[in-house]
Motif scaffolding. Structure first.
Motif, PDB file in Angstrom:
ATOM      1  N   LEU A 155     -57.327  15.421 131.972  1.00 32.28           N
ATOM      2  CA  LEU A 155     -56.469  15.766 133.165  1.00 32.28           C
ATOM      3  C   LEU A 155     -55.375  14.670 133.491  1.00 32.28           C
ATOM      4  CD1 LEU A 155     -59.402  16.754 135.691  1.00 32.28           C
ATOM      5  CD2 LEU A 155     -57.590  18.378 135.162  1.00 32.28           C
ATOM      6  N   PRO A 156     -54.428  15.046 134.029  1.00 32.98           N
ATOM      7  CA  PRO A 156     -53.263  14.417 134.134  1.00 32.98           C
ATOM      8  C   PRO A 156     -53.786  13.127 135.187  1.00 32.98           C
ATOM      9  CG  PRO A 156     -52.756  16.208 135.184  1.00 32.98           C
ATOM     10  CD  PRO A 156     -53.807  16.451 134.444  1.00 32.98           C
ATOM     11  N   GLY A 157     -53.230  12.143 135.299  1.00 31.49           N
ATOM     12  CA  GLY A 157     -53.635  10.877 136.367  1.00 31.49           C
ATOM     13  C   GLY A 157     -53.056  11.646 137.753  1.00 31.49           C
ATOM     14  N   PRO A 158     -54.080  11.297 138.723  1.00 29.82           N
ATOM     15  CA  PRO A 158     -54.701  10.109 139.038  1.00 29.82           C
ATOM     16  C   PRO A 158     -56.218  10.429 138.529  1.00 29.82           C
ATOM     17  CG  PRO A 158     -54.638  11.053 141.151  1.00 29.82           C
ATOM     18  CD  PRO A 158     -53.651  11.774 140.196  1.00 29.82           C
ATOM     19  N   TYR A 159     -56.499  11.819 137.969  1.00 30.78           N
ATOM     20  CA  TYR A 159     -57.828  12.079 137.577  1.00 30.78           C
ATOM     21  C   TYR A 159     -58.288  11.459 136.426  1.00 30.78           C
ATOM     22  CZ  TYR A 159     -56.108  15.978 140.614  1.00 30.78           C
ATOM     23  OH  TYR A 159     -55.595  16.663 141.616  1.00 30.78           O
ATOM     24  N   TYR A 160     -59.567  11.230 136.581  1.00 24.68           N
ATOM     25  CA  TYR A 160     -60.345  10.221 135.369  1.00 24.68           C
ATOM     26  C   TYR A 160     -60.819  11.173 134.388  1.00 24.68           C
ATOM     27  CZ  TYR A 160     -60.180   6.239 138.918  1.00 24.68           C
ATOM     28  OH  TYR A 160     -59.681   5.311 139.738  1.00 24.68           O
ATOM     29  N   TRP A 161     -61.119  10.437 133.436  1.00 27.87           N
ATOM     30  CA  TRP A 161     -62.013  11.396 132.277  1.00 27.87           C
ATOM     31  C   TRP A 161     -62.989  12.029 132.527  1.00 27.87           C
ATOM     32  CZ3 TRP A 161     -66.335   9.890 128.871  1.00 27.87           C
ATOM     33  CH2 TRP A 161     -66.210  10.579 127.709  1.00 27.87           C
ATOM     34  N   TRP A 162     -63.983  11.279 133.325  1.00 29.54           N
ATOM     35  CA  TRP A 162     -64.879  12.032 133.720  1.00 29.54           C
ATOM     36  C   TRP A 162     -64.944  13.265 134.474  1.00 29.54           C
ATOM     37  CZ3 TRP A 162     -67.626  12.824 138.332  1.00 29.54           C
ATOM     38  CH2 TRP A 162     -67.221  12.127 139.380  1.00 29.54           C
ATOM     39  N   GLU A 163     -63.898  13.345 135.351  1.00 32.74           N
ATOM     40  CA  GLU A 163     -63.746  14.597 136.197  1.00 32.74           C
ATOM     41  C   GLU A 163     -63.192  15.701 135.467  1.00 32.74           C
ATOM     42  OE1 GLU A 163     -62.271  13.314 140.473  1.00 32.74           O
ATOM     43  OE2 GLU A 163     -60.889  12.219 138.850  1.00 32.74           O
ATOM     44  N   ALA A 164     -62.600  15.269 134.213  1.00 31.22           N
ATOM     45  CA  ALA A 164     -62.424  16.472 133.304  1.00 31.22           C
ATOM     46  C   ALA A 164     -63.606  17.252 132.732  1.00 31.22           C
ATOM     47  CB  ALA A 164     -61.627  16.041 132.264  1.00 31.22           C
ATOM     48  N   GLY A 165     -64.611  16.311 132.401  1.00 33.96           N
ATOM     49  CA  GLY A 165     -65.978  17.023 131.877  1.00 33.96           C
ATOM     50  C   GLY A 165     -66.575  17.751 132.852  1.00 33.96           C
ATOM     51  N   GLY A 166     -66.475  17.317 134.407  1.00 29.70           N
ATOM     52  CA  GLY A 166     -66.992  17.940 135.466  1.00 29.70           C
ATOM     53  C   GLY A 166     -66.313  19.368 135.587  1.00 29.70           C
ATOM     54  N   MET A 167     -64.874  19.467 135.297  1.00 29.83           N
ATOM     55  CA  MET A 167     -64.050  20.527 135.477  1.00 29.83           C
ATOM     56  C   MET A 167     -64.744  21.479 134.528  1.00 29.83           C
ATOM     57  SD  MET A 167     -59.989  21.149 134.870  1.00 29.83           S
ATOM     58  CE  MET A 167     -60.280  21.308 133.229  1.00 29.83           C
ATOM     59  N   PHE A 168     -64.943  21.294 133.372  1.00 25.49           N
ATOM     60  CA  PHE A 168     -65.037  21.875 132.241  1.00 25.49           C
ATOM     61  C   PHE A 168     -66.746  22.734 132.550  1.00 25.49           C
ATOM     62  CE2 PHE A 168     -62.048  20.015 129.602  1.00 25.49           C
ATOM     63  CZ  PHE A 168     -61.231  20.659 129.500  1.00 25.49           C
TER      64      PHE A 168
END
Length: 427
Positions: free
Chosen positions: A57-70
């Motif tokens: 995800l683009p900033g300011p989102y964190y890498w782990w939040e992308a994992g949560g999104m999926f």
């Protein structure tokens, strides 16, 4: 619990709250609302377009939040049957699993926590459990990805050489801030995937580790006799001791341990694990729900939720929905909690969102409203309004500190619109 009820609650609270209406007795209404939410959620993602990085995800989102999104998107597919986002989910997951199959990409080294890696493993576990379409045969598979993370957790636990009786540190690497902290979310991810791997594979080794992790958490005072779950404990490497339990409490800590306990109950049918499920569930209800509305007491009573914290409640909702299936005696209560929460969130967030959005064609951070649940997902990437504005709950309008806006706007170009916002919304 009806899948449609789980889907409506999970998706309604974990993604964008727009001007929505949902009838929780109608599968078609639930699916339509879920489709709108999923579409809104994907507006934040650019990993599938030219110049974007799959899985990020683009900033300011964190890498782990992308994992949560999926994980949310896998649930969306599972409960609605809509495969619209399966390809982008597959692409993003496979790009981040790395050739080693362990969700430990080199480009995330400077911020890699055991919990960050764990959230990708949780999503991979969801894919395996839900029989999400398999990756290409020459790449790591969903179950293998979870097992790889589990194996690395075991190595890191053993590398502690008995320091504080074991436990994972918050961070993976010693040069990262937070290395001197062992917390409930890192160890909760380990516990959760161990329990679910035991249930999924029937391998007792995973169950043995789940027992070990749970016992360690209790031994350090991070899970108390009344099942209160504290955030973590400091590590003093010089004295080889752990001390100073941080007693802050977060929704996602409760959720990750609750689902893990429910998985262990389903695997063992043991009364001890049933008692743990009941204890954590009761703790969750008395701590994180007010008038049937989920909230984050650590940062919402005095508004201070950071970029991580604003997403925590969405994971609790997911963990609750899974618990209802694994521990069926909780189903009726959880269905009521989630249905009430979903209805109220859609109703109230939609009203507040529409007022701000129609006035300015701009989204606003309304995360301090007690009835708007996963609020950051109601907003754009700019959440600056929440720092200088609050919600007049009687009038349901934003009231902003115009002096603070005028002071900060010249230094922050993205704040200039707030002058207009205050004029329109404070009328």
């Amino acid at each position: 619990m009806k899948p449609s009820t789980i889907a409506s609650s999970l998706l309604g609270l974990s993604a964008t709250a727009l001007a929505l209406q949902v009838d929780l007795t109608s599968d078609s209404s639930i699916k339509s609302t879920a489709s709108t939410i999923a579409f809104g959620l994907m507006k934040y993602y650019n990993g599938n377009v030219t110049g974007g990085i799959p899985g990020l995800l683009p900033g300011p989102y964190y890498w782990w939040e992308a994992g949560g999104m999926f994980g949310h998107l896998i649930d969306y597919w599972y409960y609605t049957g809509d495969s619209s986002y399966n390809d982008v989910t597959m692409q993003g997951m496979m790009h981040q699993i790395t050739p080693n199959g362990d969700y430990l990409p080199v480009n995330q080294t400077n911020a890699m926590g055991n919990d960050d890696q764990g959230f990708w493993a949780l999503t991979s576990m969801m894919a395996a459990e839900a029989v999400f379409p398999n990756p290409p045969s020459d790449t790591p598979q969903w179950l293998a990805g979870v097992q790889a993370v589990f194996n690395e957790y075991v190595v890191r636990w053993k590398e502690e050489n008995g320091l504080c009786g074991g436990g994972l540190r918050w961070q993976v690497y010693s040069f990262l801030n937070g290395w001197d902290y062992k917390n409930s979310i890192a160890n909760g991810c380990f516990f959760n995937i161990a329990a679910r791997l035991a249930r999924f594979t029937g391998n007792q080794t995973y169950a043995d580790w789940a027992n070990t992790i749970y016992d360690w958490e209790v031994s350090q005072g991070l899970i108390t006799s009344d099942y209160t779950i504290y955030d973590g404990i400091e590590v003093n490497d010089a004295t080889k001791t752990c001390q100073n339990v941080h007693q802050v409490q977060f929704t996602y800590n409760a959720g990750v341990w609750l689902q893990g306990a429910a998985a262990m109950y389903d695997f063992t049918k043991n009364d001890t694990w049933k008692a743990h499920v009941d204890g954590i569930f009761n703790y969750t209800q008395r701590t994180f729900f007010k008038n049937n509305i989920i909230y984050e007491p650590a940062c919402e009573l005095v508004p201070s939720c950071d970029q991580n914290m604003v997403s925590f409640k969405s994971y609790l909702i997911r963990f609750l929905a899974a618990t209802a299936q694994l521990a069926p005696w909780t189903s009726d209560t959880i269905t009521t909690i989630l249905s009430n929460a979903a209805s109220d969130a859609v109703k109230v967030c939609a009203q507040v969102w529409r007022q701000a959005h129609d006035a300015l064609r701009l989204p606003f951070a309304l995360r301090h409203h007690a009835k708007c649940l996963i609020l950051y997902r109601c907003t754009s990437k700019r959440n600056v309004v929440s720092k200088v504005c609050d919600l007049d709950r009687r009038q349901r309008r934003l009231v902003c500190d115009v002096a603070e806006i005028n002071r900060l706007a010249p230094k922050r170009p993205d704040w200039r619109c707030l002058r207009i916002a205050w004029v329109i919304l404070a009328k």
